[in-house]
Design a protein around this motif. Structure first.
Motif, PDB file in Angstrom:
ATOM      1  N   UNK A 109    -134.479 -78.339  -4.716  1.00 30.56           N
ATOM      2  CA  UNK A 109    -134.528 -76.869  -4.627  1.00 30.56           C
ATOM      3  C   UNK A 109    -135.990 -76.413  -4.666  1.00 30.56           C
ATOM      4  N   UNK A 110    -136.767 -76.769  -3.657  1.00 30.66           N
ATOM      5  CA  UNK A 110    -138.199 -76.433  -3.676  1.00 30.66           C
ATOM      6  C   UNK A 110    -138.444 -74.932  -3.630  1.00 30.66           C
ATOM      7  N   UNK A 111    -139.451 -74.493  -4.395  1.00 25.35           N
ATOM      8  CA  UNK A 111    -139.881 -73.102  -4.361  1.00 25.35           C
ATOM      9  C   UNK A 111    -139.056 -72.139  -5.176  1.00 25.35           C
ATOM     10  N   UNK A 112    -138.011 -72.619  -5.835  1.00 26.86           N
ATOM     11  CA  UNK A 112    -137.164 -71.709  -6.618  1.00 26.86           C
ATOM     12  C   UNK A 112    -137.877 -71.253  -7.885  1.00 26.86           C
ATOM     13  N   UNK A 113    -138.612 -72.159  -8.514  1.00 33.15           N
ATOM     14  CA  UNK A 113    -139.280 -71.857  -9.783  1.00 33.15           C
ATOM     15  C   UNK A 113    -140.788 -71.957  -9.622  1.00 33.15           C
ATOM     16  N   UNK A 114    -141.501 -71.251 -10.469  1.00 32.52           N
ATOM     17  CA  UNK A 114    -142.958 -71.310 -10.459  1.00 32.52           C
ATOM     18  C   UNK A 114    -143.438 -72.640 -11.020  1.00 32.52           C
ATOM     19  N   UNK A 115    -144.611 -73.088 -10.538  1.00 33.62           N
ATOM     20  CA  UNK A 115    -145.224 -74.293 -11.063  1.00 33.62           C
ATOM     21  C   UNK A 115    -144.513 -75.553 -10.601  1.00 33.62           C
ATOM     22  N   UNK A 116    -144.772 -76.648 -11.335  1.00 35.67           N
ATOM     23  CA  UNK A 116    -144.170 -77.946 -11.032  1.00 35.67           C
ATOM     24  C   UNK A 116    -143.746 -78.597 -12.345  1.00 35.67           C
ATOM     25  N   UNK A 117    -143.220 -79.797 -12.236  1.00 39.88           N
ATOM     26  CA  UNK A 117    -142.831 -80.536 -13.440  1.00 39.88           C
ATOM     27  C   UNK A 117    -144.013 -80.795 -14.354  1.00 39.88           C
ATOM     28  N   UNK A 118    -145.229 -80.850 -13.785  1.00 38.57           N
ATOM     29  CA  UNK A 118    -146.410 -81.208 -14.568  1.00 38.57           C
ATOM     30  C   UNK A 118    -147.390 -80.061 -14.748  1.00 38.57           C
ATOM     31  N   UNK A 119    -147.104 -78.933 -14.133  1.00 41.60           N
ATOM     32  CA  UNK A 119    -148.060 -77.822 -14.169  1.00 41.60           C
ATOM     33  C   UNK A 119    -147.287 -76.503 -14.183  1.00 41.60           C
ATOM     34  N   UNK A 120    -147.228 -75.878 -15.356  1.00 40.82           N
ATOM     35  CA  UNK A 120    -146.496 -74.627 -15.537  1.00 40.82           C
ATOM     36  C   UNK A 120    -147.501 -73.498 -15.793  1.00 40.82           C
TER      37      UNK A 120
ATOM     38  N   UNK B 116    -138.392 -68.783 -18.195  1.00 36.39           N
ATOM     39  CA  UNK B 116    -137.351 -68.484 -17.216  1.00 36.39           C
ATOM     40  C   UNK B 116    -136.536 -67.285 -17.672  1.00 36.39           C
ATOM     41  N   UNK B 117    -136.714 -66.164 -16.970  1.00 32.94           N
ATOM     42  CA  UNK B 117    -135.965 -64.960 -17.275  1.00 32.94           C
ATOM     43  C   UNK B 117    -134.692 -64.886 -16.476  1.00 32.94           C
ATOM     44  N   UNK B 118    -133.956 -63.774 -16.598  1.00 29.14           N
ATOM     45  CA  UNK B 118    -132.686 -63.611 -15.874  1.00 29.14           C
ATOM     46  C   UNK B 118    -132.830 -63.763 -14.363  1.00 29.14           C
ATOM     47  N   UNK B 119    -133.931 -63.266 -13.804  1.00 25.48           N
ATOM     48  CA  UNK B 119    -134.106 -63.376 -12.348  1.00 25.48           C
ATOM     49  C   UNK B 119    -134.273 -64.834 -11.931  1.00 25.48           C
ATOM     50  N   UNK B 120    -135.032 -65.609 -12.726  1.00 28.51           N
ATOM     51  CA  UNK B 120    -135.197 -67.036 -12.434  1.00 28.51           C
ATOM     52  C   UNK B 120    -133.851 -67.756 -12.513  1.00 28.51           C
ATOM     53  N   UNK B 121    -133.093 -67.439 -13.555  1.00 33.61           N
ATOM     54  CA  UNK B 121    -131.812 -68.102 -13.731  1.00 33.61           C
ATOM     55  C   UNK B 121    -130.849 -67.767 -12.585  1.00 33.61           C
TER      56      UNK B 121
ATOM     57  N   UNK C 167    -134.240 -76.680 -17.778  1.00 26.07           N
ATOM     58  CA  UNK C 167    -135.351 -76.073 -17.047  1.00 26.07           C
ATOM     59  C   UNK C 167    -136.067 -75.019 -17.889  1.00 26.07           C
ATOM     60  N   UNK C 168    -135.294 -74.252 -18.647  1.00 32.41           N
ATOM     61  CA  UNK C 168    -135.907 -73.216 -19.486  1.00 32.41           C
ATOM     62  C   UNK C 168    -136.761 -73.836 -20.590  1.00 32.41           C
ATOM     63  N   UNK C 169    -136.233 -74.889 -21.209  1.00 35.67           N
ATOM     64  CA  UNK C 169    -136.997 -75.510 -22.289  1.00 35.67           C
ATOM     65  C   UNK C 169    -138.154 -76.341 -21.761  1.00 35.67           C
TER      66      UNK C 169
END
Length: 315
Positions: free
Chosen positions: A135-146, A152-157, A202-204
């Motif tokens: 799911x590329x581009x859904x969330x900001x950052x990467x696994x190693x760089x946030x 993660x707010x309601x819109x992200x979820x 993902x949130x944690x």
């Protein structure tokens, strides 16, 4: 301290709290109900906030251990002392009974990170790495760089849910992979529980990066340079085995790789990986479908206990 005090005391360590939240005493994870229940059984109960929030295993152990002296100065030396903790507090409890077995008579870790900090970090980071592949581009950052302060707010979820609904096969691969064992039951609520476990992880991960990096001098404590992502052993099939094998071949060829820092790994070991070398009884409790601290921690703890030869002290 109840009127009919039985002479024993329970020291309680709370679970993780968000870094920006105030450091305070409050009811969390039904702590007040737990206190009242222990009191009705005759136990005194002592608890504290930590001086910092986040992944505060070191500080939590220090503040909880200090309760012993505070309690004794106010009420006298108890007959027996037990330490109880929930989630991150369960890891605090194990830290204390393993380091100070002569000062505690037993522990009750509930839904705890009993396999240690590193397996929990690996779990949530692997989930983020595989989520970004499917799911590329859904969330900001990467696994190693946030990004700093990203939560993660309601819109992200909602974006996570929409992405998964559009491509449920990606979630099925993640749930079927040994390194990303999402917790859910096989029943009418399976899809909802699977999504809940994914969102929790993902949130944690997003907030955990902020929690952990300051503790390890900014060096990320995760290494998948030699990890081969494999099917989850003994797991009921969510997809055809050949389809899963093909998906994991693509994952192994495509997933970003990251080397860890030895100093970060040492910190995770020290704060904390239970050794299983016990001298007092331990009773563990765990929600079988815990969406935040997966049940695999119980198996890792059992392996450590077996290696130390202390199975007779654990229930």
């Amino acid at each position: 301290v109840p009127r009919d005090w039985n002479g024993d005391v329970v020291y309680y360590a709370h679970g993780i709290r968000e870094v920006p939240e105030p450091v305070e005493l409050r009811d969390q994870d039904n702590a007040v109900a737990l206190r009242e229940r222990f009191g009705a059984l005759g136990f005194a109960v002592a608890a504290s906030s930590f001086t910092v929030n986040g992944y505060a295993v070191k500080d939590g152990a220090q503040r909880t251990h200090q309760l012993r002296g505070l309690f004794a100065s106010e009420f006298g030396t108890p007959r027996r002392s037990f330490v109880v903790g929930h989630s991150l507090g369960a890891l605090v409890a194990m830290n204390l009974v393993e380091r100070f077995p002569g000062q505690y008579d037993g522990a009750l870790p509930a839904c705890g990170v009993l396999g240690g900090s590193q397996p929990q970090i690996d779990y949530i980071t692997n989930i983020r790495a595989l989520f970004d592949l499917f799911y590329p581009g859904v969330l900001q950052g990467t696994a190693f760089d946030i990004p700093d302060g990203y939560n993660l707010g309601p819109a992200d979820q909602q974006r996570i849910i929409q992405a998964v609904m559009a491509n449920p096969a990606g979630l099925a691969v993640i749930a079927s992979t040994e390194q990303t064992p999402l917790e859910f039951s096989f029943g009418p609520a399976m899809q909802t529980e699977m999504l809940t476990s994914l969102i929790y992880a993902l949130r944690y991960h997003a907030r955990g990066v902020d929690n952990v990096l300051p503790l390890v001098n900014g060096e990320f404590p995760f290494d998948n340079t030699t990890t081969r992502y494999t099917p989850r052993p003994g797991f009921p099939a969510l997809m055809h085995p050949a389809q899963l094998a093909g998906a994991l071949a693509w994952v192994n060829a495509t997933v970003p790789r990251r080397a860890s820092s030895p100093s970060a790994e040492r910190y995770m070991e020290r704060y904390y990986t239970p050794s299983g070398r016990l001298e007092v009884p331990v009773v563990t409790l765990h929600n079988r479908w815990d969406p935040l601290v997966p049940f695999f921690h119980e198996g890792l703890f059992a392996t450590a206990v077996a290696g130390a030869g202390t199975q007779g002290l654990v229930e």
